[in-house]
Design a protein around this motif. Structure first.
Motif, PDB file in Angstrom:
ATOM      1  N   VAL A 212     -57.265   4.736  18.432  1.00 42.30           N
ATOM      2  CA  VAL A 212     -57.408   4.964  19.645  1.00 42.30           C
ATOM      3  C   VAL A 212     -58.716   3.310  19.649  1.00 42.30           C
ATOM      4  O   VAL A 212     -59.452   2.774  19.982  1.00 42.30           O
ATOM      5  CB  VAL A 212     -57.924   5.686  20.556  1.00 42.30           C
ATOM      6  CG1 VAL A 212     -59.064   5.261  21.392  1.00 42.30           C
ATOM      7  CG2 VAL A 212     -56.724   6.820  20.688  1.00 42.30           C
ATOM      8  N   ASN A 213     -59.671   3.803  18.562  1.00 39.48           N
ATOM      9  CA  ASN A 213     -60.537   2.937  17.805  1.00 39.48           C
ATOM     10  C   ASN A 213     -59.978   1.324  17.267  1.00 39.48           C
ATOM     11  O   ASN A 213     -61.164   0.713  18.001  1.00 39.48           O
ATOM     12  CB  ASN A 213     -61.557   3.481  16.498  1.00 39.48           C
ATOM     13  CG  ASN A 213     -61.745   5.004  17.123  1.00 39.48           C
ATOM     14  OD1 ASN A 213     -62.534   4.909  18.058  1.00 39.48           O
ATOM     15  ND2 ASN A 213     -62.079   5.384  15.930  1.00 39.48           N
ATOM     16  N   ALA A 214     -59.225   0.966  17.128  1.00 41.77           N
ATOM     17  CA  ALA A 214     -58.650  -0.196  16.458  1.00 41.77           C
ATOM     18  C   ALA A 214     -58.735  -0.455  17.214  1.00 41.77           C
ATOM     19  O   ALA A 214     -58.394  -1.979  18.018  1.00 41.77           O
ATOM     20  CB  ALA A 214     -57.473   0.065  15.531  1.00 41.77           C
ATOM     21  N   VAL A 215     -57.680   0.233  18.968  1.00 38.36           N
ATOM     22  CA  VAL A 215     -57.245  -0.572  20.028  1.00 38.36           C
ATOM     23  C   VAL A 215     -58.838  -1.127  21.157  1.00 38.36           C
ATOM     24  O   VAL A 215     -58.847  -2.190  21.357  1.00 38.36           O
ATOM     25  CB  VAL A 215     -56.659   0.050  20.608  1.00 38.36           C
ATOM     26  CG1 VAL A 215     -56.047  -0.449  21.846  1.00 38.36           C
ATOM     27  CG2 VAL A 215     -55.193   0.701  20.518  1.00 38.36           C
ATOM     28  N   LEU A 216     -59.958  -0.592  20.501  1.00 34.14           N
ATOM     29  CA  LEU A 216     -61.103  -0.541  21.461  1.00 34.14           C
ATOM     30  C   LEU A 216     -62.165  -1.764  21.290  1.00 34.14           C
ATOM     31  O   LEU A 216     -62.279  -2.647  21.729  1.00 34.14           O
ATOM     32  CB  LEU A 216     -62.029   0.344  21.602  1.00 34.14           C
ATOM     33  CG  LEU A 216     -61.443   1.853  22.501  1.00 34.14           C
ATOM     34  CD1 LEU A 216     -62.281   3.067  22.309  1.00 34.14           C
ATOM     35  CD2 LEU A 216     -61.240   1.576  23.974  1.00 34.14           C
ATOM     36  N   LEU A 217     -61.904  -2.087  19.671  1.00 33.96           N
ATOM     37  CA  LEU A 217     -62.482  -2.610  19.073  1.00 33.96           C
ATOM     38  C   LEU A 217     -62.108  -4.446  19.281  1.00 33.96           C
ATOM     39  O   LEU A 217     -62.400  -5.454  19.338  1.00 33.96           O
ATOM     40  CB  LEU A 217     -62.956  -2.480  17.480  1.00 33.96           C
ATOM     41  CG  LEU A 217     -64.284  -1.939  17.215  1.00 33.96           C
ATOM     42  CD1 LEU A 217     -63.940  -1.417  15.573  1.00 33.96           C
ATOM     43  CD2 LEU A 217     -65.157  -2.071  17.561  1.00 33.96           C
ATOM     44  N   ALA A 218     -60.524  -4.164  19.245  1.00 35.96           N
ATOM     45  CA  ALA A 218     -59.333  -5.466  19.141  1.00 35.96           C
ATOM     46  C   ALA A 218     -60.069  -5.358  20.517  1.00 35.96           C
ATOM     47  O   ALA A 218     -60.254  -6.934  20.775  1.00 35.96           O
ATOM     48  CB  ALA A 218     -58.746  -5.204  18.259  1.00 35.96           C
ATOM     49  N   GLU A 219     -59.964  -5.094  21.351  1.00 38.12           N
ATOM     50  CA  GLU A 219     -59.791  -5.347  23.480  1.00 38.12           C
ATOM     51  C   GLU A 219     -61.557  -6.284  23.392  1.00 38.12           C
ATOM     52  O   GLU A 219     -61.891  -7.157  24.099  1.00 38.12           O
ATOM     53  CB  GLU A 219     -59.073  -4.239  23.985  1.00 38.12           C
ATOM     54  CG  GLU A 219     -59.400  -4.771  25.295  1.00 38.12           C
ATOM     55  CD  GLU A 219     -59.062  -3.546  26.144  1.00 38.12           C
ATOM     56  OE1 GLU A 219     -58.301  -3.780  27.741  1.00 38.12           O
ATOM     57  OE2 GLU A 219     -59.353  -2.442  26.263  1.00 38.12           O
TER      58      GLU A 219
END
Length: 334
Positions: A212-219
């Motif tokens: 989840v953390n990676a998706v939030l940062l990438a978005e």
């Protein structure tokens, strides 16, 4: 003689009155035989088989077979079950007491029941281009890519990478695996019209909690794109080919005997890795660059407080500037 006759006549009248009253009383009492026959002939209220709780059932715990039993009731509550086969394994959303009928509205429903243990449902912003021309449908499998781009002309440090592989689409726009929901929030009927996916602006994906953390940062700092894949294609990247990203929070040290040196604990996984967090620097540079060629040293992704009298080393090396909504973030690259 005349007086005696009058006395006998009065006694006879009195006896007649007593017998008449007794007869009237007897006529008011129901006949037991007739009453029993009437009871047998009267229609009995229908009995319904209803599943109830055989013992207290806690909310949030899967229902076990021994938690249930069936009884006969004169009422049939809305949402009641006739047998236990459709209830065992489901999760109640509120505690149930003994002999409480188990109803459909007491059980968890919706997308939450379609998520596997260790997964989370996460919505990401989409448009026609980033969602394969609005061809994505609930139930599809997609790969998620993200891109970081330099805006000052130095495009050699821009990058695009696969972020997630073979992720299940739980919902796309108004369409969902649990059925489209009407505006009033009630369950949709099977005859509901097909969702207008051309207006979809979000996609809900089932991903691991540590992702989840990676998706939030990438978005937040780049652009996400979905690529549609064949559901029978089970190929995914090799998990051990690249080291995992270091977390922002460093795990505590496991201390052995008093004289023994402290050793790092095992690599955090699952919810522990999600709690540890992820820094944008780690996402942009990659775990390999941050950990070094040997992969033995863990570098903190967030700066620690400087000790008294110590100056922070100046940043060096190439960087990527991520510009989003007028905010500029600089990410150092190896």
């Amino acid at each position: 003689m005349f007086n005696l006759t009058r006395i006998l006549a009065a006694l006879l009248v009195l006896a007649a009155l007593v017998l008449g009253g007794y007869a009237w009383v007897l006529s008011r009492k129901p006949d037991p035989a007739a009453q029993a026959a009437a009871t047998r002939s009267a229609p009995q209220p229908p009995q319904h088989t209803v599943v109830v709780a055989a013992r207290p059932i806690a909310a949030g715990q899967p229902i076990q077979p021994e938690d249930l039993r069936t009884v006969q009731l004169g009422i049939n509550p809305v949402g009641a079950f006739k047998d236990t086969q459709g209830i065992v394994g489901q999760t109640p959303t509120l505690p149930l007491g003994v002999d409480t009928p188990v109803l459909a509205q007491h059980l968890a429903a919706g997308l939450a029941t379609l998520i596997e243990p260790g997964e989370r449902a996460l919505a990401v912003k989409m448009d026609e281009v980033s969602s394969v021309g609005n061809r994505v449908r609930p139930g599809d499998y997609v790969d998620v890519f993200f891109a970081l781009k330099r805006d000052n002309g130095e495009i050699d440090r821009s990058q695009a990478r696969m972020l997630l592989s073979r992720k299940r689409v739980l919902a796309y726009g108004p369409g969902s695996l649990d059925g489209p929901a009407p505006p009033n929030g009630k369950a949709a009927s099977s005859a509901a019209a097909a969702p207008r996916t051309e207006q979809a602006r979000t996609a809900v994906l089932a991903i691991r909690v540590e992702e989840v953390n990676a998706v939030l940062l990438a978005e937040a700092h780049g652009r996400l794109s979905l690529t549609l894949r064949n559901p029978s294609d089970a190929a995914v990247p090799t998990a051990d080919l690249y080291p995992s990203w270091p977390t922002v929070l460093q795990p505590a040290l496991a201390r052995g005997p008093k004289d023994a040196a402290a050793t790092p604990v095992a690599e955090p996984q699952g919810a522990d890795r999600a709690l540890g967090g992820l820094a944008m620097e780690s996402l942009a540079q990659g775990a390999q660059a941050l950990r070094g060629a040997a992969g033995a040293r863990r570098l903190p992704a967030a700066p620690l407080a400087h000790r008294a009298g110590a100056a922070a080393p100046p940043p060096s090396g190439p960087s990527v500037e991520v510009i989003r909504s007028g905010q500029v973030d600089t990410v150092r690259l190896p």
